[in-house]
Design a protein around this motif. Structure first.
Motif, PDB file in Angstrom:
ATOM      1  N   ASP A  11       0.861  -1.181   0.060  1.00 18.49           N
ATOM      2  CA  ASP A  11       0.017   0.007  -0.087  1.00 18.49           C
ATOM      3  C   ASP A  11       0.906   1.077  -0.024  1.00 18.49           C
ATOM      4  OD1 ASP A  11      -1.943   2.027   0.452  1.00 18.49           O
ATOM      5  OD2 ASP A  11      -2.830   1.216   2.211  1.00 18.49           O
ATOM      6  N   GLU A  12       0.682   2.165  -1.069  1.00 15.81           N
ATOM      7  CA  GLU A  12       1.585   3.314  -1.125  1.00 15.81           C
ATOM      8  C   GLU A  12       1.187   4.319   0.139  1.00 15.81           C
ATOM      9  OE1 GLU A  12       3.789   4.253  -2.937  1.00 15.81           O
ATOM     10  OE2 GLU A  12       3.801   2.545  -4.659  1.00 15.81           O
ATOM     11  N   ALA A  13       0.134   3.769   1.093  1.00 14.94           N
ATOM     12  CA  ALA A  13       0.115   4.852   2.197  1.00 14.94           C
ATOM     13  C   ALA A  13       1.197   4.481   3.153  1.00 14.94           C
ATOM     14  CB  ALA A  13      -1.181   4.566   2.807  1.00 14.94           C
ATOM     15  N   LEU A  14       2.156   3.594   2.812  1.00 10.87           N
ATOM     16  CA  LEU A  14       3.324   3.404   3.649  1.00 10.87           C
ATOM     17  C   LEU A  14       4.108   4.641   3.782  1.00 10.87           C
ATOM     18  CD1 LEU A  14       2.128   0.583   4.174  1.00 10.87           C
ATOM     19  CD2 LEU A  14       4.674  -0.073   4.062  1.00 10.87           C
ATOM     20  N   LYS A  15       4.101   5.724   2.486  1.00 11.14           N
ATOM     21  CA  LYS A  15       5.133   6.609   2.470  1.00 11.14           C
ATOM     22  C   LYS A  15       4.442   7.772   3.307  1.00 11.14           C
ATOM     23  CE  LYS A  15       2.158   8.992  -1.051  1.00 11.14           C
ATOM     24  NZ  LYS A  15       2.359   9.542  -2.495  1.00 11.14           N
ATOM     25  N   MET A  16       3.475   7.541   4.208  1.00 10.48           N
ATOM     26  CA  MET A  16       3.024   8.778   5.269  1.00 10.48           C
ATOM     27  C   MET A  16       3.963   8.316   6.501  1.00 10.48           C
ATOM     28  SD  MET A  16      -1.107   8.779   5.342  1.00 10.48           S
ATOM     29  CE  MET A  16      -1.895   8.749   3.662  1.00 10.48           C
ATOM     30  N   CYS A  17       4.458   7.197   6.699  1.00 11.18           N
ATOM     31  CA  CYS A  17       5.496   6.823   7.713  1.00 11.18           C
ATOM     32  C   CYS A  17       6.670   7.721   7.828  1.00 11.18           C
ATOM     33  CB  CYS A  17       5.897   5.548   7.667  1.00 11.18           C
ATOM     34  SG  CYS A  17       7.012   4.703   8.945  1.00 11.18           S
ATOM     35  N   LEU A  18       6.826   8.424   9.082  1.00 11.66           N
ATOM     36  CA  LEU A  18       8.049   9.295   9.267  1.00 11.66           C
ATOM     37  C   LEU A  18       9.278   8.485   9.319  1.00 11.66           C
ATOM     38  CD1 LEU A  18       6.387  11.381  11.977  1.00 11.66           C
ATOM     39  CD2 LEU A  18       6.652  12.191   9.733  1.00 11.66           C
ATOM     40  N   ASN A  19       9.374   7.081   9.697  1.00 11.32           N
ATOM     41  CA  ASN A  19      10.546   6.384  10.179  1.00 11.32           C
ATOM     42  C   ASN A  19      11.236   6.993  11.514  1.00 11.32           C
ATOM     43  OD1 ASN A  19      12.372   4.392   9.822  1.00 11.32           O
ATOM     44  ND2 ASN A  19      13.858   5.566   8.991  1.00 11.32           N
ATOM     45  N   CYS A  20      10.302   7.427  12.168  1.00 11.79           N
ATOM     46  CA  CYS A  20      10.599   8.320  13.598  1.00 11.79           C
ATOM     47  C   CYS A  20      11.158   7.235  14.630  1.00 11.79           C
ATOM     48  CB  CYS A  20       9.640   9.056  14.152  1.00 11.79           C
ATOM     49  SG  CYS A  20       8.244   8.148  14.727  1.00 11.79           S
ATOM     50  N   LYS A  21      10.723   5.907  14.290  1.00 15.26           N
ATOM     51  CA  LYS A  21      11.144   4.857  15.255  1.00 15.26           C
ATOM     52  C   LYS A  21      10.569   4.712  16.559  1.00 15.26           C
ATOM     53  CE  LYS A  21      14.310   3.224  12.033  1.00 15.26           C
ATOM     54  NZ  LYS A  21      14.037   2.203  11.635  1.00 15.26           N
ATOM     55  N   ARG A  22       9.504   5.728  16.862  1.00 13.90           N
ATOM     56  CA  ARG A  22       8.956   5.609  18.210  1.00 13.90           C
ATOM     57  C   ARG A  22       8.012   4.248  18.375  1.00 13.90           C
ATOM     58  NH1 ARG A  22       8.512  10.561  21.055  1.00 13.90           N
ATOM     59  NH2 ARG A  22       9.958  12.071  20.252  1.00 13.90           N
ATOM     60  N   CYS A  23       7.641   3.965  17.091  1.00 19.88           N
ATOM     61  CA  CYS A  23       6.889   2.549  17.464  1.00 19.88           C
ATOM     62  C   CYS A  23       7.828   1.406  17.864  1.00 19.88           C
ATOM     63  CB  CYS A  23       6.365   2.199  15.872  1.00 19.88           C
ATOM     64  SG  CYS A  23       7.496   1.988  14.795  1.00 19.88           S
ATOM     65  N   GLU A  24       9.066   1.479  17.446  1.00 17.61           N
ATOM     66  CA  GLU A  24      10.168   0.472  17.814  1.00 17.61           C
ATOM     67  C   GLU A  24      10.466   0.684  19.288  1.00 17.61           C
ATOM     68  OE1 GLU A  24      13.223   0.187  15.292  1.00 17.61           O
ATOM     69  OE2 GLU A  24      12.075  -0.166  13.411  1.00 17.61           O
ATOM     70  N   VAL A  25      10.625   1.904  19.685  1.00 20.00           N
ATOM     71  CA  VAL A  25      10.939   2.276  21.172  1.00 20.00           C
ATOM     72  C   VAL A  25       9.716   1.979  22.016  1.00 20.00           C
ATOM     73  CG1 VAL A  25      11.220   4.261  22.828  1.00 20.00           C
ATOM     74  CG2 VAL A  25      12.462   4.271  20.585  1.00 20.00           C
ATOM     75  N   ALA A  26       8.388   1.820  21.398  1.00 22.95           N
ATOM     76  CA  ALA A  26       7.248   1.568  22.484  1.00 22.95           C
ATOM     77  C   ALA A  26       7.032   0.085  22.327  1.00 22.95           C
ATOM     78  CB  ALA A  26       5.945   2.011  21.952  1.00 22.95           C
ATOM     79  N   CYS A  27       7.500  -0.658  21.275  1.00 17.49           N
ATOM     80  CA  CYS A  27       7.173  -2.179  21.324  1.00 17.49           C
ATOM     81  C   CYS A  27       7.746  -3.007  22.418  1.00 17.49           C
ATOM     82  CB  CYS A  27       7.664  -2.613  19.935  1.00 17.49           C
ATOM     83  SG  CYS A  27       7.473  -4.282  19.657  1.00 17.49           S
ATOM     84  N   PRO A  28       6.967  -3.982  23.227  1.00 15.87           N
ATOM     85  CA  PRO A  28       7.514  -4.636  24.215  1.00 15.87           C
ATOM     86  C   PRO A  28       8.176  -5.810  23.488  1.00 15.87           C
ATOM     87  CG  PRO A  28       5.273  -4.968  23.925  1.00 15.87           C
ATOM     88  CD  PRO A  28       5.500  -3.904  23.014  1.00 15.87           C
ATOM     89  N   SER A  29       8.227  -6.108  22.353  1.00 16.20           N
ATOM     90  CA  SER A  29       8.700  -7.292  21.855  1.00 16.20           C
ATOM     91  C   SER A  29       9.897  -7.066  20.967  1.00 16.20           C
ATOM     92  CB  SER A  29       7.650  -8.410  21.221  1.00 16.20           C
ATOM     93  OG  SER A  29       6.688  -8.494  22.105  1.00 16.20           O
TER      94      SER A  29
END
Length: 417
Positions: free
Chosen positions: A59-77
């Motif tokens: 999905d080209e909507a993925l280009k909205m991702c900032l690649n800020c990595k806040r999702c990875e910082v929050a991920c418990p796994s």
């Protein structure tokens, strides 16, 4: 799961560890302001399972991702969610970069051209008719301010003024200055040289240096990013062989070379990863081990608000910059809430992203105005551009504040230089 059996990844990234808890979406700055964005869990691990079977699920909507990595910082796994998204863009996107994207991404080329006629470029980019053309023809938002270009590159200044003196020191480091220091703000590089020399360290430039490639990756030019990345890593490797640590003054350049090269570009970095570090981290560790001492001016006074850049949080290195700043007796440091500023490199320059970018950063801008500091400080140059444009407050790198507050003569005496 039976004892002795371990879950094995079947994909290039570790999507199998996703618990589907959606905490990544709760922390995503894009999801908070953009209903059309599916969110990191869905865009990353969820859809990757389908993309592995059929690339039509991209999905080209993925280009909205900032690649800020806040999702990875929050991920418990510890799932590399943003890497999954960015790798999917590299592998599956059928929309190639347009002229605007190539211009924004090729910072070495544009910077070299702009430096030659910097006063003209700086004046021209601020004119409303020029902004209107960039907006309508190039797709660069008319509200966006460009960082000013310097008339002299940092490399030129260094070779003329600093290089001849560096061999005279007992200890040595190398410096990856990056595009911002080289083309836009050489003073930051000069500030680092000032501090390191006073502490007894000679500073050297890498044999060859290219843009770290973060803008190239974001704009669909991953092959070029890989070529440039190989140049940088080879130069860092040669520096490490000489026993020199490579310092940086940009959190994003550091993160890109230490992590994104391996995860997204397939460049081997494990042998040199620990030889590359942010200058504030290096300085703090030296002070902590009692290897150097810094002295500060007794008349220095400043009230600064620290913004935690996203990639600094991902590396876990905010503490090094803030603890160094707290060592300055005349500095009052205010910690701003952990928030993305919204610019994400070239992301916030694009017409289709500008409004979203400003919405993401709005909470940060409001808090800065409420705190009303003498200046804001952060380790990311694009955060600097965004905050200065959106709040009117001056933004300084922690290295520049340290250099401004430094008592050079006393620091030289304490370190026996």
């Amino acid at each position: 799961m039976p004892e002795g059996i371990q879950l094995k990844n079947i994909s290039g990234n570790n999507l199998e560890q996703c618990l589907k808890c959606s905490i990544c979406t709760a922390y995503c700055p894009v999801s908070a302001v953009e209903p059309a964005y599916p969110g990191p869990k869905h865009s990353g691990p969820d859809l990757e399972r389908y993309r592995l079977k059929d690339n039509r699920f991209f999905d080209e909507a993925l280009k909205m991702c900032l690649n800020c990595k806040r999702c990875e910082v929050a991920c418990p796994s510890g799932v590399r969610i943003a890497d999954i998204i960015q790798a999917s863009r590299i592998k599956y996107s059928t929309h190639g970069p347009i002229l605007r994207d190539r211009m924004l991404a090729n910072t070495d080329f544009v910077g070299t051209m702009a430096n030659r006629v910097a006063p003209i470029v700086n004046t021209t980019l601020g004119l409303k008719p020029v902004k209107a053309v960039l907006h309508g023809v190039m797709g660069i938002d008319k509200h966006r301010s460009f960082p000013a270009y310097s008339s002299q590159k940092f490399e030129t200044w260094f070779k003329r003024n600093a290089a001849p003196k560096q061999d005279g020191y007992r200890k040595h480091v190398s410096y990856f200055h990056g595009c911002y220091v080289n083309y836009n703000f050489p003073q930051l590089g000069k500030d680092l040289v000032k501090i390191m020399n006073a502490a007894g360290y000679g500073v050297h430039l890498l044999e060859k240096e290219k843009c770290c490639g973060v803008a190239l990756i974001a704009n669909g030019l991953s092959k070029q990013a890989r070529r440039q990345g190989e140049v940088n890593i080879n130069s860092i490797r040669k520096s490490a062989e000489k026993g020199r640590v490579v310092l940086t003054t940009s959190s994003t350049c550091t993160f890109t070379m230490r992590d994104e090269y391996a995860h997204l570009l397939g460049i081997k970095t494990d042998d040199i990863r620990e030889s590359l570090t942010l200058a504030t981290r290096f300085l703090y560790r030296l002070i902590e081990r009692g290897e150097i001492k810094l002295a500060f001016r007794k008349d220095f006074r400043m009230r600064a608000a620290y913004h935690s850049a996203c990639h600094m949080e991902k590396m876990g290195w905010v503490v090094y910059s803030t603890e160094l700043l707290k060592m300055i007796p005349g500095l009052e440091l205010v910690m701003l809430d952990s928030q993305c500023c919204g610019i994400a490199g070239t992301y916030g320059f694009k017409k289709e992203n500008y409004e979203r970018s400003q919405q993401i950063g709005s909470g940060l801008f409001t808090q800065i105005k409420e705190v009303n500091p003498d200046c804001v400080t952060t380790d990311c140059e694009t955060c600097k551009w965004q905050i200065e444009m959106s709040t009117g407050y001056e933004v300084k790198n922690p290295v520049s504040i340290l250099a401004e507050a430094l008592d050079v003569e006393e620091t030289i005496r304490l370190n026996g230089v």
